[in-house]
Design an enzyme around this catalytic site. Structure first.
Site, PDB file in Angstrom:
ATOM      1  N   SER A  29       4.310  40.755  12.954  1.00 58.87           N
ATOM      2  CA  SER A  29       5.585  41.464  12.800  1.00 58.87           C
ATOM      3  C   SER A  29       5.992  41.493  11.324  1.00 58.87           C
ATOM      4  CB  SER A  29       6.681  40.781  13.611  1.00 58.87           C
ATOM      5  OG  SER A  29       6.335  40.746  14.965  1.00 58.87           O
ATOM      6  N   ARG A  82      -5.047  34.511  16.066  1.00 60.47           N
ATOM      7  CA  ARG A  82      -5.567  35.495  15.126  1.00 60.47           C
ATOM      8  C   ARG A  82      -6.682  34.927  14.274  1.00 60.47           C
ATOM      9  NH1 ARG A  82       0.392  37.338  13.864  1.00 60.47           N
ATOM     10  NH2 ARG A  82       0.517  35.240  14.674  1.00 60.47           N
ATOM     11  N   LYS A 135      13.636  31.834  11.323  1.00 59.98           N
ATOM     12  CA  LYS A 135      13.610  32.950  10.382  1.00 59.98           C
ATOM     13  C   LYS A 135      14.715  33.924  10.792  1.00 59.98           C
ATOM     14  CE  LYS A 135       9.334  33.458  11.766  1.00 59.98           C
ATOM     15  NZ  LYS A 135       8.018  34.017  12.057  1.00 59.98           N
ATOM     16  N   HIS A 191       0.786  42.026  19.858  1.00 62.83           N
ATOM     17  CA  HIS A 191       1.434  41.376  21.012  1.00 62.83           C
ATOM     18  C   HIS A 191       1.085  42.110  22.316  1.00 62.83           C
ATOM     19  CE1 HIS A 191       4.687  40.392  17.850  1.00 62.83           C
ATOM     20  NE2 HIS A 191       4.144  39.238  18.142  1.00 62.83           N
TER      21      HIS A 191
HETATM   22  N1  LIG Z   1      -2.241  40.555  16.100  1.00 63.57           N
HETATM   23  C1  LIG Z   1      -2.193  39.596  17.016  1.00 63.57           C
HETATM   24  N2  LIG Z   1      -3.279  39.242  17.722  1.00 63.57           N
HETATM   25  C2  LIG Z   1      -3.191  38.238  18.617  1.00 63.57           C
HETATM   26  N3  LIG Z   1      -2.088  37.536  18.885  1.00 63.57           N
HETATM   27  C3  LIG Z   1      -0.974  37.851  18.212  1.00 63.57           C
HETATM   28  C4  LIG Z   1      -0.958  38.899  17.251  1.00 63.57           C
HETATM   29  N4  LIG Z   1       0.300  38.965  16.734  1.00 63.57           N
HETATM   30  C5  LIG Z   1       1.015  38.012  17.354  1.00 63.57           C
HETATM   31  N5  LIG Z   1       0.263  37.339  18.233  1.00 63.57           N
HETATM   32  C6  LIG Z   1       0.685  36.217  19.062  1.00 63.57           C
HETATM   33  O1  LIG Z   1       1.908  36.508  19.663  1.00 63.57           O
HETATM   34  C7  LIG Z   1       2.685  35.313  19.836  1.00 63.57           C
HETATM   35  C8  LIG Z   1       4.077  35.516  19.295  1.00 63.57           C
HETATM   36  O2  LIG Z   1       4.018  35.657  17.913  1.00 63.57           O
HETATM   37  P1  LIG Z   1       5.227  35.959  16.955  1.00 63.57           P
HETATM   38  O3  LIG Z   1       6.402  36.425  17.720  1.00 63.57           O
HETATM   39  O4  LIG Z   1       5.370  34.841  15.985  1.00 63.57           O
HETATM   40  O5  LIG Z   1       4.623  37.232  16.210  1.00 63.57           O
HETATM   41  P2  LIG Z   1       4.127  37.419  14.748  1.00 63.57           P
HETATM   42  O6  LIG Z   1       3.518  38.775  14.735  1.00 63.57           O
HETATM   43  O7  LIG Z   1       3.294  36.264  14.297  1.00 63.57           O
HETATM   44  O8  LIG Z   1       5.499  37.473  13.953  1.00 63.57           O
HETATM   45  P3  LIG Z   1       5.927  36.818  12.548  1.00 63.57           P
HETATM   46  O9  LIG Z   1       5.239  37.633  11.516  1.00 63.57           O
HETATM   47  O10 LIG Z   1       7.413  36.989  12.555  1.00 63.57           O
HETATM   48  O11 LIG Z   1       5.483  35.389  12.579  1.00 63.57           O
HETATM   49  C9  LIG Z   1       1.871  34.222  19.146  1.00 63.57           C
HETATM   50  O12 LIG Z   1       1.126  33.534  20.126  1.00 63.57           O
HETATM   51  C10 LIG Z   1       0.952  34.971  18.240  1.00 63.57           C
HETATM   52  O13 LIG Z   1      -0.238  34.280  17.987  1.00 63.57           O
HETATM   53 MG   LIG Z   2       3.986  34.373  13.641  1.00 70.81          MG
END
Ligand SMILES: Nc1ncnc2c1ncn2[C@@H]1O[C@H](COP(=O)(O)OP(=O)(O)OP(=O)(O)O)[C@@H](O)[C@H]1O
Ligand SMILES: [Mg+2]
Length: 164
Positions: free
Chosen positions: A128, A90, A41, A17
């Site tokens: 996450s 991703r 969730k 993030h």
């Molecule tokens: N490693 C990453 N690289 C690029 N973008 C990311 C990455 N992790 C999260 N994002 C982006 O951050 C935004 C918010 O994502 P979110 O809060 O769902 O996080 P997450 O890491 O996917 O969590 P969860 O595992 O709970 O789904 C989304 O646009 C997601 O694509």
């Molecule tokens: Mg996610």
């Protein structure tokens, strides 16, 4: 002034993030990180905790603001006078859902563009959920999250295991 909204649940914020937020902050004059208040969730961290982690880890980026939001994202973005919604992509697994959301949001409000930033290769596997899972299984989560977030996760794991 160009304004971007970066939405997510951030439960909790990871280096994946942070990378997207930093890169968005170079492109836009202002980046509003919008933390989803009500998640489907069940979150590990309250909206206050998730927001506080984000404030700490972005305190060195002057044009970033952290706010909680609920309701329709395009309405929130429009109330912020945002030009764009910025999302990280991703892998192919993100694509279908994000594509559908972007098209839907465009139908709801065509003034707000969705902009996708490609993940950095070192973060492409990071979410996450995976970090929480690694932590629960006793793995080292330091490569994935800043220290203050790591402490928070370890604390939460301790609380959860004492509840069992
Ligand atoms: N490693 C990453 N690289 C690029 N973008 C990311 C990455 N992790 C999260 N994002 C982006 O951050 C935004 C918010 O994502 P979110 O809060 O769902 O996080 P997450 O890491 O996917 O969590 P969860 O595992 O709970 O789904 C989304 O646009 C997601 O694509
Ligand atoms: Mg996610």
């Amino acid at each position: 002034m160009t304004i971007a909204v970066c939405p997510g649940s951030f439960d909790p914020v990871t280096y994946g993030h942070i990378d997207i937020i930093k890169r968005a902050a170079k492109i836009f004059d202002k980046v509003i990180v919008a933390v989803l208040v009500n998640m489907e969730k069940k979150p590990w961290f309250t909206i206050e905790e998730r927001t506080e982690f984000l404030r700490k880890v972005t305190e060195d980026i002057p044009n970033v603001e952290i706010v909680g939001f609920e309701g329709l994202l395009v309405d929130f973005a429009s109330a912020c006078n945002a030009n764009a919604i910025v999302k990280g992509l991703r892998a192919v697994s993100d694509f279908e859902y994000e594509f559908q959301m972007a098209l839907t949001n465009n139908k709801l409000n065509s003034n707000i563009e969705t902009v996708f930033l490609t993940t950095s290769s070192e973060n492409m596997y990071l979410s996450s959920s995976i970090v929480k899972q690694v932590g629960l299984l006793g793995g080292d989560i330091s490569p994935f999250v800043p220290d203050c977030v790591k402490e928070g996760i370890l604390e939460r794991i301790k609380q959860r295991s004492s509840l069992k």
